[in-house]
Design a protein around this motif. Structure first.
Motif, PDB file in Angstrom:
ATOM      1  N   LYS A 165      36.394  43.972  46.884  1.00 14.92           N
ATOM      2  CA  LYS A 165      36.204  44.644  48.314  1.00 14.92           C
ATOM      3  C   LYS A 165      35.795  43.627  49.296  1.00 14.92           C
ATOM      4  N   GLN A 166      36.136  42.629  49.173  1.00 13.37           N
ATOM      5  CA  GLN A 166      35.508  41.987  49.824  1.00 13.37           C
ATOM      6  C   GLN A 166      37.229  41.547  50.409  1.00 13.37           C
ATOM      7  N   LEU A 167      38.280  41.543  49.376  1.00 13.25           N
ATOM      8  CA  LEU A 167      39.841  41.324  49.899  1.00 13.25           C
ATOM      9  C   LEU A 167      39.776  42.557  50.521  1.00 13.25           C
ATOM     10  N   LEU A 168      39.936  44.322  50.433  1.00 15.11           N
ATOM     11  CA  LEU A 168      39.738  45.432  50.938  1.00 15.11           C
ATOM     12  C   LEU A 168      39.326  45.743  52.780  1.00 15.11           C
ATOM     13  N   GLU A 169      38.184  44.365  52.933  1.00 14.92           N
ATOM     14  CA  GLU A 169      37.586  44.409  54.260  1.00 14.92           C
ATOM     15  C   GLU A 169      38.313  43.384  54.695  1.00 14.92           C
ATOM     16  N   TRP A 227      39.778  32.453  51.645  1.00 12.22           N
ATOM     17  CA  TRP A 227      39.443  33.923  50.540  1.00 12.22           C
ATOM     18  C   TRP A 227      40.482  33.793  49.613  1.00 12.22           C
ATOM     19  N   GLU A 228      41.517  33.581  49.257  1.00 10.21           N
ATOM     20  CA  GLU A 228      42.307  33.176  48.459  1.00 10.21           C
ATOM     21  C   GLU A 228      41.266  31.650  47.459  1.00 10.21           C
ATOM     22  N   ASN A 229      41.573  30.858  48.452  1.00  8.24           N
ATOM     23  CA  ASN A 229      41.100  28.862  47.951  1.00  8.24           C
ATOM     24  C   ASN A 229      40.111  30.004  46.830  1.00  8.24           C
TER      25      ASN A 229
END
Lengths: 431, 431
Positions: free
Chosen positions: A259-263, A211-213
């Motif tokens: 929001k993606q991060l929280l998921e 996700w970070e990349n």
């Protein structure tokens, strides 16, 4: 719009004082869309102050200085700024009237040293310092701004809030309209923070790697581990300036990305705001109209102090018993003397009785109790320094757990506070 | 010998973290005779870190950096240093063995991100980081030294004490012998501090004016006012370098000059060391084999937390009751309900009963009680925000006093702590 902070004072460079001003100022500046490029602390030394000013003006549009504005010989900032901006000191009647009013009941303070406080640089715009004697001075130079403020934190905070930030907002608008200085203007800077408990930094980074990349270029993720918590910060800088200083054509939807991060974080995330743990717990208790007390041995009042630091804490925080000496554990909290003797103060039975005792005594819904070996002395082979028992009493049950929280006194105390607050936050989330 | 500190991390520049490392480092460096010329905080940005390194090396012989050494993508210090010193990363077996031992019970942490922690710059001397995974890196450049340390305060403190300071001492001796870099060498820096209570800064400066004007050139006086205390610091730098950077032929007798200062201060001086007030009070109590407790409303545990912060506090500090809610004042401390209703919680009768109540309950010799309106709400015309009652119970008497201690919550709490500790220190001095 970029800014630099220069804090002036020998006391900072010899370690007599921690610079707490800069962090506070940076938070407020960021909220106004002003990025802080560098923070520098320099001595009360004319040559060094001038060098720092030159370096800062090369990098930033706004330079804020604190310190060196007192009436005594060691404070030289005002004189250095006069030389720097080729101006001279003149008396200011408004500042004079303010200082005379400030010290109207203190004729001894209205002496010839204090009188020098109403001498101000002719070229400066003077903003009022409502709570102190040193006026705030604003200088303009090649479409850049310097503001000099006192170093006393309370005075600086009121000055920033009431005078400096409104002044900068007004004047940066001028910059934007005129297109001067290449500044990004007061576009917003966004920081979103998620607090993660119980997952080591590197484990977390692997989980987020893909996700970070794939993060958009104008978003930047930072990992900030401390005391068992990792604060994950997603930052977005202004429209035309990415975190790396390059240009990014489009502004991403940071809310959707967060929001993606929280998921990805799931239940490991204990809060989605960069608030202190005690505020998060306080809000949860307020929602439930519930109250809390603490019984503290190794944390020695630190939990109490954290819980009531925030305004409005009287809605949920009732009080504490700091039971440092065993006699207090027995006499005030009702811990059985035989348990203190059999199991020792740092033990499950004792910490449970402390939690239940303070909950009963102060008539609250919840209670936290701590008892540990904070060192440097008192450790044994069986219970080394860093051994901490924590208990939580709730309306329905009491639970306790043993932790090993480091080797240094300060570290052990801090981690005990973090652990005891976090576990109760997690409990309230699911109960 | 001059040093600069560079703290690296976006979190410092956005105000998410206060830089407490630098002040601690400066104190330790000064004690070793190393002067800190400047402290700079910069972003995790390669270009900016390089610029800061260049500026620092122009001014100083030693550059210490903290931060940016974690295993995640946002930490770049190690890579920047490799570029800066034209070197490359190579695996280090000693560091590898240390990290494997550190995480032997955590296979999930021994992942490929953590593995990057044992890659070190080929040109660097590696010093062990006993408590963390990021190794300490030392670089030499043109007879100057750079040391890179982790930013986590506990790790940095252990690194400085056990590794960095001994290393610098050993290597500065080399500098002195070779006469390189024009350094003053590790001659001693002396700071002597007197704490003055109840005399405004400008009034004090007038009293000391003649004496201050006649100070020898190698001695320098600084005034540091905070919360009603002025810390007066007399500083002496090394033999061949005065505070202003000029040469002074002879070293003055700073002890004799400090003695003159103390004579001028008389009874207004409450301490002759730069120790926290709680340590001064603790020492006085220990001398008398006396004990203390606190009953706190507006300070909410802060006094407790200060008193037991220091190692060995169990010799004099027994415990506290934080009586934030009125029910705790009545139920636990025995304050009469009718007095709470008639006079209010912030009143002389209540604060006296709090002090006497906690002294009786915890069976101590002395007690301090605080009750005030810390705001932002709760103020009235008669008792505005900042009104604080403090009481002191002693073996022979109880006394109380009303104060007006400012307008901001934090300021009021801090000043209440300072005032309550100082008054008891003064009482113990004369009793």
């Amino acid at each position: 719009m970029q800014c630099e902070i220069i804090t002036i004072g020998d006391e900072l460079l010899i370690g007599q004082v921690v610079d707490t001003n800069s962090a506070w100022m940076a938070t407020e500046l960021n909220a106004c869309g002003i990025e802080v490029k560098q923070i520098s602390s320099v001595h009360d030394d004319a040559q060094h102050i001038v060098a720092a000013l030159n370096e800062a003006f090369e990098r930033a549009d706004i330079v804020l200085t604190t310190g060196g504005l007192g009436p005594t010989k060691d404070d030289i900032t005002k004189h250095v700024l006069c030389d720097y901006f080729h101006t001279e000191l003149i008396p200011d009647d408004t500042v004079k009237a303010h200082i005379e009013a400030l010290y109207k009941d203190r004729p001894d303070v209205l002496n010839r040293l204090t009188e020098t406080q109403w001498l101000v640089p002719k070229a400066a715009t003077i903003l009022p310092n409502r709570v102190g004697s040193a006026p705030l001075m604003v200088f303009h130079k090649d479409n850049k701004i310097l503001v000099s403020m006192p170093g006393v934190p309370y005075e600086m905070k009121i000055a920033m809030t009431e005078q400096v930030l409104p002044y900068l907002s007004a004047h940066s608008a001028v910059f934007q309209r005129s297109g001067l200085s290449g500044a990004a203007g007061l576009n917003s800077i966004i920081h979103k923070t998620a607090l993660v408990y119980g997952v080591p930094e590197s484990v977390l980074a692997l989980r987020l790697e893909e996700w970070e990349n794939n993060l958009p270029a104008d978003l930047h993720l930072a990992y900030l581990p401390k005391d068992g918590i990792v604060r994950l910060r997603l930052s977005q800088y202004s429209n035309n300036l990415s975190a790396e200083g390059g240009l990014s054509a489009q502004r991403s939807d940071s809310a959707a990305v967060f929001k993606q991060l929280l998921e990805l974080l799931g239940d490991d995330c204990i809060a989605t705001e960069d608030k202190p743990l005690e505020s998060i717990l306080g809000d949860l208790l307020k929602e439930r109209h519930a109250t809390i007390a603490t019984a503290e041995s190794c944390t020695g009042g630190k939990l109490a102090s954290l819980l009531n630091k925030q305004p409005g804490s009287s809605a949920f925080y009732f009080g504490s018993v700091v039971a440092y000496d065993n006699s207090v554990k027995h006499n005030v909290l009702g811990v059985r003397q035989e348990d203190l003797e059999t199991f020792g103060a740092v033990s499950e039975p004792v910490v449970r009785q402390m939690a239940e005792g303070v909950r009963r005594l102060l008539k609250t819904d919840y209670a936290i109790a701590t008892s540990g070996i904070a060192g440097p002395d008192g450790g044994t082979a069986e219970k080394p320094v860093g051994t901490v028992w924590i208990a939580w009493a709730t309306p329905t049950e009491t639970f306790a757990q043993c932790f090993h929280l480091g080797r240094l006194r300060e570290q052990i105390t801090d981690r005990t506070c973090v652990t005891s607050l976090t576990k109760l936050i997690k409990y309230l989330h699911i109960s």
